[in-house]
Design a protein around this motif. Sequence first.
Motif, mmCIF file in Angstrom:
data_model
loop_
_atom_site.group_PDB
_atom_site.id
_atom_site.type_symbol
_atom_site.label_atom_id
_atom_site.label_comp_id
_atom_site.label_asym_id
_atom_site.label_seq_id
_atom_site.Cartn_x
_atom_site.Cartn_y
_atom_site.Cartn_z
ATOM 1 N N SER A 135 0.832 -1.201 0.000
ATOM 2 C CA SER A 135 0.000 0.000 0.000
ATOM 3 C C SER A 135 0.868 1.253 0.000
ATOM 4 N N ARG A 136 1.922 1.263 0.801
ATOM 5 C CA ARG A 136 2.836 2.414 0.818
ATOM 6 C C ARG A 136 3.538 2.573 -0.513
ATOM 7 N N ASP A 137 3.940 1.464 -1.114
ATOM 8 C CA ASP A 137 4.585 1.531 -2.428
ATOM 9 C C ASP A 137 3.625 2.081 -3.475
ATOM 10 N N ALA A 138 2.375 1.653 -3.424
ATOM 11 C CA ALA A 138 1.376 2.147 -4.379
ATOM 12 C C ALA A 138 1.146 3.647 -4.199
ATOM 13 N N ILE A 139 1.119 4.094 -2.962
ATOM 14 C CA ILE A 139 0.943 5.518 -2.697
ATOM 15 C C ILE A 139 2.132 6.313 -3.221
ATOM 16 N N THR A 140 3.347 5.781 -3.016
ATOM 17 C CA THR A 140 4.546 6.451 -3.510
ATOM 18 C C THR A 140 4.515 6.579 -5.026
ATOM 19 N N VAL A 141 4.099 5.527 -5.700
ATOM 20 C CA VAL A 141 4.007 5.562 -7.160
ATOM 21 C C VAL A 141 2.967 6.584 -7.606
ATOM 22 N N GLU A 142 1.826 6.618 -6.949
ATOM 23 C CA GLU A 142 0.771 7.569 -7.314
ATOM 24 C C GLU A 142 1.217 9.013 -7.093
ATOM 25 N N ILE A 143 1.901 9.269 -5.993
ATOM 26 C CA ILE A 143 2.388 10.628 -5.736
ATOM 27 C C ILE A 143 3.430 11.022 -6.773
ATOM 28 N N SER A 144 4.329 10.097 -7.102
ATOM 29 C CA SER A 144 5.343 10.371 -8.125
ATOM 30 C C SER A 144 4.690 10.661 -9.466
ATOM 31 N N TYR A 145 3.659 9.903 -9.809
ATOM 32 C CA TYR A 145 2.939 10.131 -11.054
ATOM 33 C C TYR A 145 2.244 11.491 -11.040
ATOM 34 N N ALA A 146 1.661 11.866 -9.905
ATOM 35 C CA ALA A 146 0.989 13.158 -9.800
ATOM 36 C C ALA A 146 1.981 14.296 -10.008
ATOM 37 N N VAL A 147 3.156 14.192 -9.412
ATOM 38 C CA VAL A 147 4.166 15.233 -9.557
ATOM 39 C C VAL A 147 4.703 15.275 -10.991
ATOM 40 N N ALA A 148 5.007 14.114 -11.560
ATOM 41 C CA ALA A 148 5.555 14.072 -12.917
ATOM 42 C C ALA A 148 4.542 14.582 -13.948
ATOM 43 N N SER A 149 3.296 14.157 -13.840
ATOM 44 C CA SER A 149 2.306 14.625 -14.813
ATOM 45 C C SER A 149 1.993 16.098 -14.579
ATOM 46 N N GLY A 150 2.050 16.557 -13.331
ATOM 47 C CA GLY A 150 1.885 17.987 -13.063
ATOM 48 C C GLY A 150 2.996 18.806 -13.701
ATOM 49 N N CYS A 151 4.217 18.300 -13.645
ATOM 50 C CA CYS A 151 5.348 18.981 -14.301
ATOM 51 C C CYS A 151 5.163 19.025 -15.816
ATOM 52 N N ALA A 152 4.679 17.940 -16.383
ATOM 53 C CA ALA A 152 4.447 17.905 -17.832
ATOM 54 C C ALA A 152 3.372 18.908 -18.236
ATOM 55 N N VAL A 153 2.302 18.974 -17.469
ATOM 56 C CA VAL A 153 1.238 19.941 -17.762
ATOM 57 C C VAL A 153 1.775 21.364 -17.629
ATOM 58 N N ALA A 154 2.541 21.623 -16.581
ATOM 59 C CA ALA A 154 3.107 22.955 -16.368
ATOM 60 C C ALA A 154 4.037 23.351 -17.515
ATOM 61 N N ALA A 155 4.883 22.435 -17.940
ATOM 62 C CA ALA A 155 5.804 22.734 -19.039
ATOM 63 C C ALA A 155 5.039 23.016 -20.329
ATOM 64 N N LEU A 156 4.035 22.226 -20.610
ATOM 65 C CA LEU A 156 3.241 22.434 -21.818
ATOM 66 C C LEU A 156 2.517 23.779 -21.779
ATOM 67 N N LEU A 157 1.896 24.094 -20.666
ATOM 68 C CA LEU A 157 1.201 25.376 -20.549
ATOM 69 C C LEU A 157 2.170 26.546 -20.683
ATOM 70 N N PHE A 158 3.327 26.435 -20.058
ATOM 71 C CA PHE A 158 4.317 27.512 -20.155
ATOM 72 C C PHE A 158 4.741 27.717 -21.601
ATOM 73 N N LEU A 159 5.045 26.631 -22.296
ATOM 74 C CA LEU A 159 5.488 26.754 -23.689
ATOM 75 C C LEU A 159 4.410 27.320 -24.596
ATOM 76 N N VAL A 160 3.176 26.907 -24.381
ATOM 77 C CA VAL A 160 2.091 27.408 -25.223
ATOM 78 C C VAL A 160 1.913 28.915 -25.033
ATOM 79 N N VAL A 161 1.928 29.362 -23.788
ATOM 80 C CA VAL A 161 1.687 30.783 -23.532
ATOM 81 C C VAL A 161 2.920 31.627 -23.860
ATOM 82 N N ALA A 162 4.109 31.136 -23.569
ATOM 83 C CA ALA A 162 5.324 31.930 -23.756
ATOM 84 C C ALA A 162 5.913 31.817 -25.161
ATOM 85 N N SER A 163 5.437 30.890 -25.969
ATOM 86 C CA SER A 163 6.045 30.694 -27.287
ATOM 87 C C SER A 163 6.023 31.933 -28.178
ATOM 88 N N PRO A 164 4.990 32.765 -28.170
ATOM 89 C CA PRO A 164 5.087 33.976 -28.994
ATOM 90 C C PRO A 164 6.265 34.863 -28.577
#
Length: 86
Positions: free
Chosen positions: A9-38
């Motif tokens: 259960s702890r391992d599953a929670i660790t994986v889920e938290i890691s996924y939340a952080v990694a996918s949050g970083c991907a969303v943040a990077a994509l949003l930054f590039l879309v808005v800042a690209s001009p």
Amino acid sequence: MSGPRRQESRDAITVEISYAVASGCAVAALLFLVVASPALFLDLGRGVESALFTCATLLAAAGFTMRAVTLLIRLRRAQDASADAR
């Protein structure tokens, strides 16, 4: 027998938290590039570039927060449902 189950259960929670952080970083990077690209590719005024970078930073932070919180809430609800089923 409850020991290994708790570790799983702890391992599953660790994986889920890691996924939340990694996918949050991907969303943040994509949003930054879309808005800042001009500002990156066009010759805009200094004030416009500054405004675009500021908006991109704020939107990226909001996107990261929303994605991570949404996934962690979903994890919490799944754990609560799993606990109720026992």
